[in-house]
Motif scaffolding. Sequence first.
Motif, PDB file in Angstrom:
ATOM      1  N   PRO A   2       0.822  -1.213   0.000  1.00 56.15           N
ATOM      2  CA  PRO A   2       0.000   0.000   0.000  1.00 56.15           C
ATOM      3  C   PRO A   2       0.856   1.264   0.000  1.00 56.15           C
ATOM      4  O   PRO A   2       1.946   1.299   0.591  1.00 56.15           O
ATOM      5  CB  PRO A   2      -0.802  -0.115   1.308  1.00 56.15           C
ATOM      6  CG  PRO A   2       0.052  -0.973   2.187  1.00 56.15           C
ATOM      7  CD  PRO A   2       0.722  -1.955   1.279  1.00 56.15           C
ATOM      8  N   LEU A   3       0.368   2.275  -0.668  1.00 60.92           N
ATOM      9  CA  LEU A   3       1.031   3.578  -0.666  1.00 60.92           C
ATOM     10  C   LEU A   3       0.577   4.317   0.593  1.00 60.92           C
ATOM     11  O   LEU A   3      -0.318   5.160   0.569  1.00 60.92           O
ATOM     12  CB  LEU A   3       0.666   4.345  -1.933  1.00 60.92           C
ATOM     13  CG  LEU A   3       1.181   5.781  -2.086  1.00 60.92           C
ATOM     14  CD1 LEU A   3       2.673   5.857  -1.872  1.00 60.92           C
ATOM     15  CD2 LEU A   3       0.792   6.323  -3.446  1.00 60.92           C
ATOM     16  N   ASP A   4       1.204   3.952   1.718  1.00 63.24           N
ATOM     17  CA  ASP A   4       0.750   4.456   3.014  1.00 63.24           C
ATOM     18  C   ASP A   4       1.781   5.399   3.612  1.00 63.24           C
ATOM     19  O   ASP A   4       2.809   5.719   2.998  1.00 63.24           O
ATOM     20  CB  ASP A   4       0.451   3.289   3.951  1.00 63.24           C
ATOM     21  CG  ASP A   4       1.642   2.346   4.126  1.00 63.24           C
ATOM     22  OD1 ASP A   4       2.777   2.726   3.746  1.00 63.24           O
ATOM     23  OD2 ASP A   4       1.443   1.229   4.652  1.00 63.24           O
ATOM     24  N   ALA A   5       1.507   5.824   4.858  1.00 60.61           N
ATOM     25  CA  ALA A   5       2.394   6.771   5.524  1.00 60.61           C
ATOM     26  C   ALA A   5       3.773   6.183   5.747  1.00 60.61           C
ATOM     27  O   ALA A   5       4.786   6.906   5.673  1.00 60.61           O
ATOM     28  CB  ALA A   5       1.772   7.191   6.862  1.00 60.61           C
ATOM     29  N   ALA A   6       3.848   4.891   6.001  1.00 62.54           N
ATOM     30  CA  ALA A   6       5.150   4.259   6.222  1.00 62.54           C
ATOM     31  C   ALA A   6       5.994   4.313   4.947  1.00 62.54           C
ATOM     32  O   ALA A   6       7.194   4.602   4.997  1.00 62.54           O
ATOM     33  CB  ALA A   6       4.962   2.815   6.675  1.00 62.54           C
ATOM     34  N   TRP A   7       5.358   4.033   3.793  1.00 61.01           N
ATOM     35  CA  TRP A   7       6.118   4.092   2.541  1.00 61.01           C
ATOM     36  C   TRP A   7       6.572   5.522   2.270  1.00 61.01           C
ATOM     37  O   TRP A   7       7.709   5.755   1.871  1.00 61.01           O
ATOM     38  CB  TRP A   7       5.274   3.573   1.377  1.00 61.01           C
ATOM     39  CG  TRP A   7       6.101   3.376   0.132  1.00 61.01           C
ATOM     40  CD1 TRP A   7       6.714   2.236  -0.281  1.00 61.01           C
ATOM     41  CD2 TRP A   7       6.417   4.386  -0.852  1.00 61.01           C
ATOM     42  NE1 TRP A   7       7.401   2.456  -1.462  1.00 61.01           N
ATOM     43  CE2 TRP A   7       7.232   3.763  -1.830  1.00 61.01           C
ATOM     44  CE3 TRP A   7       6.096   5.731  -0.996  1.00 61.01           C
ATOM     45  CZ2 TRP A   7       7.739   4.449  -2.932  1.00 61.01           C
ATOM     46  CZ3 TRP A   7       6.596   6.419  -2.103  1.00 61.01           C
ATOM     47  CH2 TRP A   7       7.403   5.783  -3.056  1.00 61.01           C
ATOM     48  N   ARG A   8       5.696   6.480   2.483  1.00 59.92           N
ATOM     49  CA  ARG A   8       6.065   7.877   2.213  1.00 59.92           C
ATOM     50  C   ARG A   8       7.177   8.341   3.136  1.00 59.92           C
ATOM     51  O   ARG A   8       8.073   9.070   2.720  1.00 59.92           O
ATOM     52  CB  ARG A   8       4.838   8.790   2.339  1.00 59.92           C
ATOM     53  CG  ARG A   8       3.737   8.462   1.327  1.00 59.92           C
ATOM     54  CD  ARG A   8       2.719   9.579   1.218  1.00 59.92           C
ATOM     55  NE  ARG A   8       2.192   9.997   2.503  1.00 59.92           N
ATOM     56  CZ  ARG A   8       1.197   9.388   3.145  1.00 59.92           C
ATOM     57  NH1 ARG A   8       0.614   8.318   2.618  1.00 59.92           N
ATOM     58  NH2 ARG A   8       0.767   9.836   4.309  1.00 59.92           N
ATOM     59  N   ALA A   9       7.139   7.902   4.401  1.00 56.29           N
ATOM     60  CA  ALA A   9       8.201   8.273   5.337  1.00 56.29           C
ATOM     61  C   ALA A   9       9.543   7.697   4.907  1.00 56.29           C
ATOM     62  O   ALA A   9      10.599   8.320   5.108  1.00 56.29           O
ATOM     63  CB  ALA A   9       7.845   7.797   6.743  1.00 56.29           C
ATOM     64  N   ALA A  10       9.520   6.520   4.327  1.00 60.58           N
ATOM     65  CA  ALA A  10      10.751   5.878   3.870  1.00 60.58           C
ATOM     66  C   ALA A  10      11.236   6.423   2.537  1.00 60.58           C
ATOM     67  O   ALA A  10      12.378   6.148   2.134  1.00 60.58           O
ATOM     68  CB  ALA A  10      10.541   4.370   3.767  1.00 60.58           C
TER      69      ALA A  10
END
Length: 290
Positions: A2-10
């Motif tokens: 998923p394109l979620d907050a964790a991916w965006r933070a990374a």
Amino acid sequence: MPLDAAWRAAHPLPDHESHADKNMRGRVLLVGGSMFVPGALGLTGEAVLRSGAGKLQIATVDAAAMHLGVLVPEAAMIGLPTAEDGEIATDAAAALADPARYCHTLLIGPGMVSQPSACALIDGLLPLLADDQVAVLDAAAICAARAHAPLIAGRGGRVILTPHHGEMACLTGVSAEEIGADPVACAQSVAGTFNAVVVLKAGETVIAAPGGETLLYSSDCVGLATGGSGDVLAGIMAGLAAQGADPLTAAAWGVWLHGEAGRRAAGRIGPIGFLARDLPGEVPRLLAEG
């Protein structure tokens, strides 16, 4: 994934808030439009600038150039020769050689209908780009890309393709029904064939990188299904890429910003009936919030 907050933070976007020089925040050359859809580039151009890019050049048919210059006064305008069908003439690429060489991101296609015109622009401009420049192909340029797979693949993964299911059918020769049955596999296949980042737009958007990484973004914002919405999305991605985001990061953040802008417009205006022009103004605040 998923394109979620964790991916965006990374995968953060480049930080240019301290840059006082607009050239350091990236230059975009936007090529497209036609007499049939003269205002589309206004939406795309504003989205480029709202996403943080420092400079924008818009190249479109002569008759629309001055009007677009008034609509987007922050952009420099380039008038191009016009074919009898109201599209950009097939010999127009020669006038864009220098702007293409000096931009950070080249975006071709918004507001275009003619595949021959788009084909000529791809053929004339992509070979001029250096290894560190990014190209975004949208709208008519998607279908035109089918004839340029080797050229696009030779760009080393620095091309972003932005089809909806109908354009993907044109690009691949596979029916829209087959694409809808397994959009992830289709996007991954095209990403591999074209060595490009593919953004397959739908209620659940698939973002596929040529190396196999795949992201999913689901939106319940039905109001985004409106004319010009895709033009805004392409502009956001181009603006982010011009600032130094790699193609996958620019594409994924562009999808997220576009989707979240839709949600905010829906909350402010109503679930349907907001316009594509309502989206770009939401982007700076979303970027600030991360």
